[in-house]
Design an enzyme around this catalytic site. Structure first.
Site, PDB file in Angstrom:
ATOM      1  N   SER A  49       0.793  -1.234   0.000  1.00 28.54           N
ATOM      2  CA  SER A  49       0.000   0.000   0.000  1.00 28.54           C
ATOM      3  C   SER A  49       0.817   1.272   0.000  1.00 28.54           C
ATOM      4  O   SER A  49       0.297   2.331  -0.348  1.00 28.54           O
ATOM      5  CB  SER A  49      -0.970   0.011   1.193  1.00 28.54           C
ATOM      6  OG  SER A  49      -0.281  -0.240   2.398  1.00 28.54           O
ATOM      7  N   ASP A 338      -4.385   7.379   8.483  1.00 28.49           N
ATOM      8  CA  ASP A 338      -5.253   6.398   9.132  1.00 28.49           C
ATOM      9  C   ASP A 338      -4.389   5.644  10.144  1.00 28.49           C
ATOM     10  O   ASP A 338      -3.311   6.112  10.508  1.00 28.49           O
ATOM     11  CB  ASP A 338      -5.927   5.471   8.109  1.00 28.49           C
ATOM     12  CG  ASP A 338      -4.936   4.694   7.257  1.00 28.49           C
ATOM     13  OD1 ASP A 338      -3.768   4.542   7.676  1.00 28.49           O
ATOM     14  OD2 ASP A 338      -5.316   4.240   6.161  1.00 28.49           O
ATOM     15  N   HIS A 341      -1.200   4.249   7.691  1.00 27.26           N
ATOM     16  CA  HIS A 341      -0.502   4.939   6.617  1.00 27.26           C
ATOM     17  C   HIS A 341      -0.255   6.407   6.951  1.00 27.26           C
ATOM     18  O   HIS A 341      -1.155   7.091   7.425  1.00 27.26           O
ATOM     19  CB  HIS A 341      -1.316   4.839   5.319  1.00 27.26           C
ATOM     20  CG  HIS A 341      -1.649   3.436   4.949  1.00 27.26           C
ATOM     21  ND1 HIS A 341      -2.830   2.835   5.336  1.00 27.26           N
ATOM     22  CD2 HIS A 341      -0.964   2.516   4.238  1.00 27.26           C
ATOM     23  CE1 HIS A 341      -2.839   1.588   4.882  1.00 27.26           C
ATOM     24  NE2 HIS A 341      -1.723   1.376   4.216  1.00 27.26           N
TER      25      HIS A 341
END
Length: 363
Positions: A49, A338, A341
């Site tokens: 990610s 979040d 991240h």
């Protein structure tokens, strides 16, 4: 911590369990000045990610970020699938190198020939070096990303011919970012590998898989390969919540596992650099810089480093970070967007540290 976790229903807990498989992993920053005899026509990324530019948008998975409030601070305020409030390290690097403003996902349906020629990302949120890791959320494995890379090479040949394609591959910068999902989730949170491996042997599995992947892309033409190691996974907000104590301190067992893996990875990358002819294989340490930011946030203009901007910041990630939840008023004060991240500012600070220390070794 207990009141927060007990407030979720069993179905919500299952969702938390699944989306916890995502990885951790601002605009502006140090410009990368290339040596006079060096050209970099493209940047090509693989991983999870941190480098996912929207590859998961059309996959049947919970590991997505193509909805509000992700992308909240972009110019258009539109979520693109990037796990941040705006840009990612992939975007920052291609801009810092003067190639383009944003790196697209290879699976972006609007991708054109120009974008292919200057680089794409094959990365998929939730992926990892352990083959079991991407299976847990139905995302793209490194084997899948390698297959797409082969397809990409054939597309390049169709656009510019074989000789120019080889030139692009030889001179491009390849980024490989993974490992956090394997450690934080597949091994610790989900625990599906604990019966088979202790931490030292599991780190050997990860390093072996990473080494094999690097050899695979080398065989296909990659020469300049930059590999990011694992961050202090035990200090990510979600891991603080799930595995820290009642004070949400860093989970030290997770961090020690990351350090062990990082040491072994560094040794293997040095070996590959010395044995693969004409290769430039560089290990990028993000563990120490990220930990330094967490320990001295005010030095970097940050105020909050133990929770994210979205929701409570303790556990929200992917579908749990959504438009129904409040977000902080100023994401630039937060290291994390979040619970896994970083914010754009967090990424920017980290990448400036990395570029400043390592860019001269990449070419």
């Amino acid at each position: 911590m207990q009141p927060l976790l007990s407030s979720y229903s069993s179905s919500s807990s299952l969702t938390i369990f699944l989306v916890s498989l995502l990885l951790v992993g601002d605009h502006g920053g140090a410009r990368i000045i290339l040596p006079a005899n060096v050209t970099v026509p493209a940047v090509i990324a693989f991983g999870d990610s941190i480098m996912d530019q929207g590859a998961n948008n059309n996959l049947n998975t919970l590991a997505k970020a193509n909805f509000a409030p992700y992308g909240k601070d972009s110019v258009a305020g539109i979520p693109t699938g990037r796990f941040s409030n705006n840009r990612t390290p992939a975007d920052m690097l291609v801009e810092q190198m003067g190639i383009k403003e944003f790196m697209p996902a290879y699976l972006d349906p609007s991708l054109d020939d120009k974008e292919l020629l200057t680089g794409v990302s094959f990365a998929s949120a939730g992926s990892g070096f352990d083959p079991q890791t991407p299976n847990l959320l139905g995302v793209l494995s490194f084997a899948d990303q390698l297959d797409q890379f082969k397809e990409y090479i054939e597309k390049l040949k169709g656009i510019v011919g074989e000789e120019r394609t080889q030139y692009i591959l030889t001179n491009s910068l390849f980024l490989v970012v993974a490992g956090s999902n394997d450690l934080a989730n597949t091994y610790f949170t989900i625990g599906i590998r604990k019966l088979q491996y202790d931490i030292p042997s599991y780190s050997n599995l990860m390093v072996s898989s990473a080494s094999n992947f690097i050899k695979d892309i080398y065989k296909l033409g990659a020469r300049r390969i930059v590999v990011f190691n694992a961050p202090p996974v035990g200090c990510l907000p979600l891991q603080r919540t799930l595995s820290g104590n009642e004070h949400r301190m860093c989970a030290e067992k997770h961090n020690k596992a990351a350090q062990l893996y990082n040491n072994k990875l560094q040794a293997e990358l040095k070996h590959l650099h010395n044995t693969l002819a004409e290769s430039k294989i560089v290990n990028i340490d993000i563990y120490k810089p990220l930990l330094a930011i967490m320990k001295n946030p005010k030095q970097y203009g940050l105020e909050v480093v133990d929770r994210g901007c979205c929701g409570t910041g303790n556990i929200e990630v992917a579908i749990l970070c959504n438009r129904l939840l409040p977000t902080c008023l100023d994401a630039s004060k937060y290291l994390f967007w979040d619970s896994f991240h970083p914010t754009e500012k967090g990424y920017n600070i980290l990448m400036n540290e990395v570029v400043g220390r390592h860019a001269s070794d990449w070419f």
